[in-house]
Design an enzyme around this catalytic site. Structure first.
Site, mmCIF file in Angstrom:
data_model
loop_
_atom_site.group_PDB
_atom_site.id
_atom_site.type_symbol
_atom_site.label_atom_id
_atom_site.label_comp_id
_atom_site.label_asym_id
_atom_site.label_seq_id
_atom_site.Cartn_x
_atom_site.Cartn_y
_atom_site.Cartn_z
ATOM 1 N N ALA A 125 5.707 -5.048 18.458
ATOM 2 C CA ALA A 125 6.961 -5.490 19.082
ATOM 3 C C ALA A 125 8.008 -5.782 18.009
ATOM 4 C CB ALA A 125 6.712 -6.721 19.934
ATOM 5 N N THR A 185 6.335 2.818 12.642
ATOM 6 C CA THR A 185 4.960 3.101 13.029
ATOM 7 C C THR A 185 4.879 3.757 14.403
ATOM 8 O OG1 THR A 185 2.901 1.989 13.649
ATOM 9 C CG2 THR A 185 4.879 0.687 13.842
ATOM 10 N N ASP A 186 3.768 4.438 14.658
ATOM 11 C CA ASP A 186 3.547 5.008 15.992
ATOM 12 C C ASP A 186 3.191 3.936 17.021
ATOM 13 O OD1 ASP A 186 0.969 4.388 15.095
ATOM 14 O OD2 ASP A 186 0.128 6.376 15.466
ATOM 15 N N GLU A 187 2.843 2.707 16.530
ATOM 16 C CA GLU A 187 2.399 1.664 17.468
ATOM 17 C C GLU A 187 3.511 1.215 18.405
ATOM 18 O OE1 GLU A 187 -0.047 -1.464 16.107
ATOM 19 O OE2 GLU A 187 -1.100 -0.223 14.666
ATOM 20 N N TYR A 213 2.930 -7.468 16.228
ATOM 21 C CA TYR A 213 3.313 -6.563 15.135
ATOM 22 C C TYR A 213 4.160 -5.410 15.653
ATOM 23 C CZ TYR A 213 2.936 -2.529 12.033
ATOM 24 O OH TYR A 213 3.235 -1.423 11.283
ATOM 25 N N HIS A 216 -6.124 -4.685 22.422
ATOM 26 C CA HIS A 216 -6.406 -3.549 21.535
ATOM 27 C C HIS A 216 -5.948 -2.210 22.141
ATOM 28 C CE1 HIS A 216 -9.793 -1.808 18.742
ATOM 29 N NE2 HIS A 216 -8.594 -1.346 18.439
ATOM 30 N N PHE A 232 0.818 -1.217 0.000
ATOM 31 C CA PHE A 232 0.000 0.000 0.000
ATOM 32 C C PHE A 232 0.861 1.282 0.000
ATOM 33 C CE2 PHE A 232 -2.163 2.793 3.372
ATOM 34 C CZ PHE A 232 -2.768 3.615 2.436
ATOM 35 N N ARG A 259 -7.651 6.516 16.561
ATOM 36 C CA ARG A 259 -6.487 6.467 15.681
ATOM 37 C C ARG A 259 -6.291 7.853 15.084
ATOM 38 N NH1 ARG A 259 -6.029 2.682 18.349
ATOM 39 N NH2 ARG A 259 -5.622 0.507 17.800
ATOM 40 N N LYS A 309 8.135 -4.413 15.017
ATOM 41 C CA LYS A 309 8.566 -3.128 14.441
ATOM 42 C C LYS A 309 9.514 -2.422 15.418
ATOM 43 C CE LYS A 309 7.497 -1.333 11.078
ATOM 44 N NZ LYS A 309 8.047 -1.419 9.683
ATOM 45 N N ASN A 339 -1.710 6.075 11.498
ATOM 46 C CA ASN A 339 -2.515 5.278 10.548
ATOM 47 C C ASN A 339 -2.675 5.970 9.204
ATOM 48 O OD1 ASN A 339 -3.328 4.198 13.242
ATOM 49 N ND2 ASN A 339 -4.631 2.907 11.954
HETATM 50 P P1 NAD Z 1 1.481 -3.628 3.260
HETATM 51 O O1 NAD Z 1 1.229 -4.831 4.084
HETATM 52 O O2 NAD Z 1 0.397 -3.057 2.427
HETATM 53 O O3 NAD Z 1 2.722 -3.901 2.266
HETATM 54 C C1 NAD Z 1 3.871 -4.575 2.674
HETATM 55 C C2 NAD Z 1 4.671 -4.953 1.439
HETATM 56 O O4 NAD Z 1 5.875 -5.616 1.879
HETATM 57 C C3 NAD Z 1 3.934 -5.923 0.515
HETATM 58 O O5 NAD Z 1 4.069 -5.516 -0.833
HETATM 59 C C4 NAD Z 1 4.650 -7.261 0.734
HETATM 60 O O6 NAD Z 1 4.641 -8.095 -0.397
HETATM 61 C C5 NAD Z 1 6.058 -6.780 1.080
HETATM 62 N N1 NAD Z 1 6.807 -7.780 1.890
HETATM 63 C C6 NAD Z 1 6.342 -8.431 2.988
HETATM 64 N N2 NAD Z 1 7.305 -9.272 3.441
HETATM 65 C C7 NAD Z 1 8.370 -9.122 2.619
HETATM 66 C C8 NAD Z 1 9.670 -9.699 2.589
HETATM 67 N N3 NAD Z 1 10.048 -10.627 3.483
HETATM 68 N N4 NAD Z 1 10.541 -9.315 1.617
HETATM 69 C C9 NAD Z 1 10.152 -8.375 0.696
HETATM 70 N N5 NAD Z 1 8.946 -7.814 0.669
HETATM 71 C C10 NAD Z 1 8.059 -8.177 1.634
HETATM 72 O O7 NAD Z 1 2.058 -2.551 4.280
HETATM 73 P P2 NAD Z 1 1.882 -0.959 4.288
HETATM 74 O O8 NAD Z 1 0.628 -0.625 4.993
HETATM 75 O O9 NAD Z 1 2.142 -0.431 2.927
HETATM 76 O O10 NAD Z 1 3.082 -0.563 5.257
HETATM 77 C C11 NAD Z 1 4.392 -0.299 4.733
HETATM 78 C C12 NAD Z 1 5.318 0.042 5.887
HETATM 79 O O11 NAD Z 1 4.819 1.183 6.577
HETATM 80 C C13 NAD Z 1 5.437 -1.069 6.928
HETATM 81 O O12 NAD Z 1 6.772 -1.123 7.359
HETATM 82 C C14 NAD Z 1 4.523 -0.615 8.054
HETATM 83 O O13 NAD Z 1 4.983 -1.106 9.295
HETATM 84 C C15 NAD Z 1 4.682 0.891 7.965
HETATM 85 N N6 NAD Z 1 3.532 1.693 8.438
HETATM 86 C C16 NAD Z 1 2.265 1.427 7.973
HETATM 87 C C17 NAD Z 1 1.210 2.248 8.391
HETATM 88 C C18 NAD Z 1 -0.196 2.016 7.894
HETATM 89 O O14 NAD Z 1 -1.122 2.660 8.390
HETATM 90 N N7 NAD Z 1 -0.430 1.148 6.922
HETATM 91 C C19 NAD Z 1 1.454 3.307 9.272
HETATM 92 C C20 NAD Z 1 2.741 3.535 9.727
HETATM 93 C C21 NAD Z 1 3.787 2.720 9.287
HETATM 94 O O1 DAU Z 2 -0.800 3.266 13.707
HETATM 95 C C1 DAU Z 2 -0.138 2.814 12.562
HETATM 96 C C2 DAU Z 2 -0.600 1.413 12.217
HETATM 97 O O2 DAU Z 2 -1.909 1.544 11.679
HETATM 98 C C3 DAU Z 2 0.311 0.693 11.238
HETATM 99 O O3 DAU Z 2 1.569 0.503 11.827
HETATM 100 C C4 DAU Z 2 -0.281 -0.669 10.840
HETATM 101 O O4 DAU Z 2 0.521 -1.269 9.850
HETATM 102 C C5 DAU Z 2 -1.679 -0.426 10.288
HETATM 103 O O5 DAU Z 2 -2.285 -1.660 9.990
HETATM 104 C C6 DAU Z 2 -2.534 0.343 11.287
HETATM 105 O O6 DAU Z 2 -2.817 -0.468 12.461
HETATM 106 P P1 DAU Z 2 -4.272 -0.481 13.149
HETATM 107 O O7 DAU Z 2 -4.411 -1.733 13.900
HETATM 108 O O8 DAU Z 2 -4.532 0.809 13.858
HETATM 109 O O9 DAU Z 2 -5.169 -0.467 11.791
HETATM 110 P P2 DAU Z 2 -6.513 -1.269 11.410
HETATM 111 O O10 DAU Z 2 -6.998 -0.680 10.128
HETATM 112 O O11 DAU Z 2 -6.324 -2.734 11.474
HETATM 113 O O12 DAU Z 2 -7.524 -0.857 12.566
HETATM 114 C C7 DAU Z 2 -7.840 0.505 12.814
HETATM 115 C C8 DAU Z 2 -8.757 0.534 14.016
HETATM 116 O O13 DAU Z 2 -10.023 -0.045 13.642
HETATM 117 C C9 DAU Z 2 -8.261 -0.280 15.189
HETATM 118 O O14 DAU Z 2 -8.610 0.370 16.414
HETATM 119 C C10 DAU Z 2 -9.015 -1.617 15.079
HETATM 120 C C11 DAU Z 2 -10.330 -1.189 14.441
HETATM 121 N N1 DAU Z 2 -10.952 -2.205 13.543
HETATM 122 C C12 DAU Z 2 -10.186 -2.769 12.551
HETATM 123 C C13 DAU Z 2 -10.736 -3.704 11.694
HETATM 124 C C14 DAU Z 2 -9.880 -4.359 10.628
HETATM 125 C C15 DAU Z 2 -12.307 -2.510 13.671
HETATM 126 O O15 DAU Z 2 -13.006 -1.965 14.554
HETATM 127 N N2 DAU Z 2 -12.847 -3.437 12.802
HETATM 128 C C16 DAU Z 2 -12.099 -4.069 11.836
HETATM 129 O O16 DAU Z 2 -12.673 -4.927 11.111
#
Ligand code: NAD
Ligand code: DAU
Length: 356
Positions: free
Chosen positions: A160, A132-134, A158, A292, A10, A222, A162, A187
């Site tokens: 831990a 991540t902020d987590e 997750y 959670h 993503f 979030r 990161k 997020n």
């Molecule tokens: P995502 O799960 O959508 O994408 C992860 C990508 O990494 C995928 O394309 C997957 O194929 C690839 N991947 C997984 N394991 C791999 C490996 N062993 N070798 C090579 N490629 C591999 O994740 P995202 O939401 O795009 O998050 C990207 C980064 O940003 C992550 O490090 C995540 O911790 C961080 N992050 C995400 C969020 C969020 O809200 N999504 C927020 C803050 C930080």
């Molecule tokens: O804070 C940054 C993080 O945000 C990233 O590091 C993670 O990669 C990313 O997945 C995201 O984590 P969250 O757990 O906050 O995201 P998620 O979309 O899974 O959930 C957002 C909130 O919504 C959380 O409080 C859980 C809740 N939730 C989630 C799902 C999937 C629901 O209530 N119902 C659901 O079905």
């Protein structure tokens, strides 16, 4: 060129698309293509000679060494990770492997490559670790936002994993002098997000006439950031960040989950009205996620003060764009939702699943 890991996921794919649009510098995009990685997202770049895609695992040291030697990147932008908290609860091993062992392997390959560069290229090299902020744990309603000085207190497998990767990155700067940068972002939401995460899941389920699952009491908070703003912050940190420093990235958009779901329903009621009811009628409270975290909130003042970065989108403008994108790109959603994804939905939300 720059080396991007996880550039078919993503945020990584949004970053690659924005980069290729704004800069002439080529991208080596390395991704394992797990369930979360999709080349369809990068279809527009298929014949772009500035985009080189390699399917590889960041745990594979020999392949990493060969790629560094062949492409001589001036920077690594490390997005690759297992990223979904619920999946880390059901199966933490993959998170330890990719997020900890994978980051360690990438750091080792980068260090070997960087050590052999001449002094000028060594000074210019950057290893930017996307985190991540987590890692900071959970806030109460009245706690101040996370700053860069907030102690780490990760609560899920997750976060831990990161946190462990962040510590490894820190140590490679402190011990070996590798010019690292770490970003801790809140997020994200926006185009190309896999529909396992709250916002795309709610949009997909709403349109499919399925329940909109809200964990627990729906009051968890979030801090939401539009993905394009995360990408612009990373570009800024890469260009101007000080090696060894960490930067928090956030959009000052704290929202309760239930309010996010209500807003999505209201946007869909306007764009795709149902005959006789509101999408809100599909909201279903389900069993809470184990452990959670109650609230995340980012203090992003360091990034603004030192590097001049600010988000361009408000939550309202970003969410409206996102809903429009999903409405216009239902074929993308259809194609990424594989048989594996359907098994995941059954495991997490079905009878006996953690969240029901
Ligand atoms: P995502 O799960 O959508 O994408 C992860 C990508 O990494 C995928 O394309 C997957 O194929 C690839 N991947 C997984 N394991 C791999 C490996 N062993 N070798 C090579 N490629 C591999 O994740 P995202 O939401 O795009 O998050 C990207 C980064 O940003 C992550 O490090 C995540 O911790 C961080 N992050 C995400 C969020 C969020 O809200 N999504 C927020 C803050 C930080
Ligand atoms: O804070 C940054 C993080 O945000 C990233 O590091 C993670 O990669 C990313 O997945 C995201 O984590 P969250 O757990 O906050 O995201 P998620 O979309 O899974 O959930 C957002 C909130 O919504 C959380 O409080 C859980 C809740 N939730 C989630 C799902 C999937 C629901 O209530 N119902 C659901 O079905």
């Amino acid at each position: 060129m720059i080396l991007v890991t996880g550039g078919a996921g993503f945020i990584g794919a949004n970053f690659v698309l924005d980069w290729l649009h704004a800069s002439g510098e080529p991208v080596l995009n390395l991704d394992k293509l797990t369930y979360a990685g999709n080349l369809r997202t990068l279809k527009s770049q298929e014949s772009n000679p500035r985009h080189v895609f390699v399917r590889a695992d960041i745990c594979d040291r020999a392949t990493l060494d060969a790629l560094f030697a062949q492409y001589n990147p001036r920077a690594v932008l490390h997005f690759a990770a297992e990223s979904h908290v619920d999946r880390s609860i059901h199966g933490p091993a993959e998170f330890v492997q990719t997020n900890i062992v994978g980051t360690f392997t990438l750091l080792e390959a980068a260090r070997a490559y960087w050590s052999a560069l001449d002094a000028e290229r060594q000074g210019a090299f950057r290893f930017l670790h996307v985190s991540t902020d987590e890692v900071f744990g959970s806030l109460s309603a009245t706690d101040p936002q996370f700053s860069e000085a907030t102690p780490y207190a990760p609560n899920s497998p997750y976060s831990a994993s990161k946190a462990a990767s962040d510590h490894l990155v820190r140590s490679y700067h402190h011990t070996y002098g590798l010019p690292t940068l770490t970003t801790n972002c809140s997020n994200n939401y926006g185009p190309y997000q896999f529909p396992e995460k709250l916002i795309p899941l709610v949009i997909a389920n709403a349109l499919g006439g399925r329940p909109l699952p809200v964990y627990g009491d729906g009051q968890n908070v979030r801090d939401w950031l539009y993905v394009g703003d995360h990408c612009s912050a990373i570009r800024e940190v890469l260009a101007l960040g000080v090696p060894g420093e960490t930067y928090n990235i956030g959009g000052w958009n704290e929202k309760k989950n239930i309010d996010v779901v209500h807003t999505l329903c209201d946007l869909l009621d306007k764009s795709r009205p149902k005959a006789a009811s509101s999408y809100r009628d599909q909201i279903t409270y389900v069993k809470d996620r184990p452990g959670h975290d109650r609230r995340y909130a980012i203090d992003a003042r360091k990034l603004e003060r030192e590097l001049g970065w600010k988000p361009a989108e408000t939550f309202e403008t970003g969410l409206a764009k996102t809903v429009d994108w999903y409405l216009d790109n239902q074929d993308w959603v259809g194609e990424v939702v594989s048989g594996d994804y359907r098994k995941w939905v059954e495991l997490n939300y079905g009878p006996g699943g953690t969240s029901r």
